[in-house]
Write an enzyme that holds these catalytic residues in place. Structure first.
Site, PDB file in Angstrom:
ATOM      1  CB  SER A  26      38.258  35.552  32.282  1.00  0.00           C
ATOM      2  OG  SER A  26      38.718  36.587  31.446  1.00  0.00           O
ATOM      3  CG  HIS A  31      37.423  40.142  34.781  1.00  0.00           C
ATOM      4  ND1 HIS A  31      36.389  39.714  33.986  1.00  0.00           N
ATOM      5  CD2 HIS A  31      38.505  39.400  34.394  1.00  0.00           C
ATOM      6  CE1 HIS A  31      36.808  38.782  33.156  1.00  0.00           C
ATOM      7  NE2 HIS A  31      38.096  38.557  33.400  1.00  0.00           N
TER       8      HIS A  31
END
Length: 431
Positions: free
Chosen positions: A269, A411
């Site tokens: 991320s 994610h």
């Protein structure tokens, strides 16, 4: 995909429409943002193989000059300029054991002080395969940043509990911005430490908040407290975290148990954005790994798909340099795009990973950065991304000098990701 200097400057729409994704990739994400390929604006990418004066780059000898031009633009307009290695940098081993991870590993915790007065420091947690240490074989190692403290990656009770500021999270055992004993092992699902050890690799982990706490305070805390406030082209937090990774590398080069020529820098991320910038700015990293890094990381900004430059600069104004705000809702005016970030790392290896349901991070845009960086890799004598121009099937990695996969799921970081990264390291390093 054409590979000449002229052909890398092109209208991308035709290629983009050819790279179709499964319907699952169009899962719900924050409203008001584009997730429709038909609405991706037409754009032209800045060519990594054309000099600022229009001269084509046709030989490897020309690349250092062109690379310097691109690097200067990223420093000035996107990430910001960081200082060099501080004079007061020094290290102290604060804990170690030769009986960790069920007897398979050694553990070492090293405190890296950024100044002679020891006012600001970060801790590196290091696990190494005991059998390699005992055999005096330097260990190839993954260097990583984490979100909730070194103690969160394992329930090992010997790991020093972080005292640094961190985002409050009941799930992660963080109360009033401080870790508690409930934090231990809270993120262990993302860190298969025993599997990494079993594969013959080391793991060196750092809490990113030791370097710079992740909130907008005008750059007064963390390592910024040791320096003057940054100018408009000064280091944002991503550049600061990357700077911290380089300081960790300064330590790793002194540790005879670690093979400093085989260190992979990894991040997820916002920390995937960081790993890419670290790989670009520090040639000592042999492999650079970006996991779901999205906007400001691997994804092409000009696609304005999912998270955008305007959104990221508004939500996280401290991540990039102030100059980057000029490109809010104006991506086409930026003199660089993220394929050039990947190209800055050439000819060293890069692995970019996406997740099927993580449309916010624009998996297609992440893949396209590798595609459009590949001509630089080919110019420098590598196989680039192996001539691939279409995204691979789900869970089917591409592994050339540039690696890529898109996996099932959301994610996060999974065992599939880690197994792919270790497979890639097996291939690139040939232990």
């Amino acid at each position: 995909m054409p590979t000449t200097a002229k052909s890398t400057t092109l209208q991308i729409a035709t290629l983009c429409l050819a790279l179709t994704l499964p319907t699952a990739m169009l899962s719900a994400q924050p409203a008001g943002y584009n997730y429709d390929e038909a609405k991706v604006p037409a754009y032209t990418l800045p060519d990594p193989l054309v000099m600022a004066d229009g001269t084509p780059v046709t030989s490897a000898d020309q690349w250092p000059k062109r690379r310097a031009e691109i690097m200067d633009l990223f420093l000035q307009e996107v990430y910001g300029k960081a200082p060099g290695k501080p004079e007061g940098l020094h290290f102290k081993v604060i804990e170690q054991s030769d009986d960790a991870i069920n007897g398979k590993a050694t553990r070492k915790q090293v405190r890296v002080f950024f100044d002679a007065d020891e006012t600001v420091a970060m801790d590196i947690l290091i696990y190494l395969p005991k059998k390699l240490v005992d055999a005096k074989q330097p260990v190839p190692t993954f260097l990583t940043l984490n979100f909730f403290g070194n103690h969160s990656i394992s329930d090992d009770p010997a790991i020093v509990l972080s005292e640094s500021w961190m985002r409050s999270s009941k799930e992660k055992g963080v109360v009033d911005n401080r870790a508690t004993e409930a934090s231990r092992g809270a993120s262990a699902s993302r860190w298969p430490v025993e599997s990494i050890i079993d594969r013959g690799y080391g793991l060196a982990a750092i809490y990113y908040g030791d370097i710079d706490p992740d909130f907008d305070d005008g750059f007064k805390n963390g390592v910024h407290a040791l320096y003057d406030p940054p100018a408009k082209d000064g280091w944002g937090s991503i550049a600061t975290w990357a700077w911290g990774l380089s300081r960790a590398m300064d330590y790793l080069e002194t540790d005879s148990e670690i093979d400093a020529k085989r260190v992979a820098v990894f991040g997820h991320s916002r920390l995937g954005k960081t790993s890419l910038w670290a790989g670009a700015t520090d040639p000592r990293f042999s492999i650079t790994i970006s996991n779901d890094s999205g906007c400001g990381g691997a994804a092409l900004s000009r696609r304005a798909f999912g998270e955008t430059v305007a959104r990221i600069n508004t939500s996280f104004p401290h991540w990039f340099c102030d100059n980057y705000t000029k490109y809010n809702d104006n991506e086409g005016a930026c003199p660089v795009d993220q394929h050039q970030l990947v190209a800055l790392i050439a000819p060293r290896s890069v692995y970019i990973a996406s997740a099927e349901e993580d449309t916010w991070a624009d998996p297609r845009g992440e893949f396209l950065s590798a595609v459009h960086a590949a001509p630089v890799y080919q110019l420098l004598g590598t196989d680039g991304i192996g001539g691939e121009t279409e995204m691979p099937p789900i869970n089917k990695p591409i592994m050339h000098t540039l690696g890529y996969h898109v996996r099932t799921g959301k994610h996060t970081v999974t065992d599939f990701d880690w197994n792919s990264y270790m497979d890639f390291a097996d291939q690139r390093w040939v232990k």
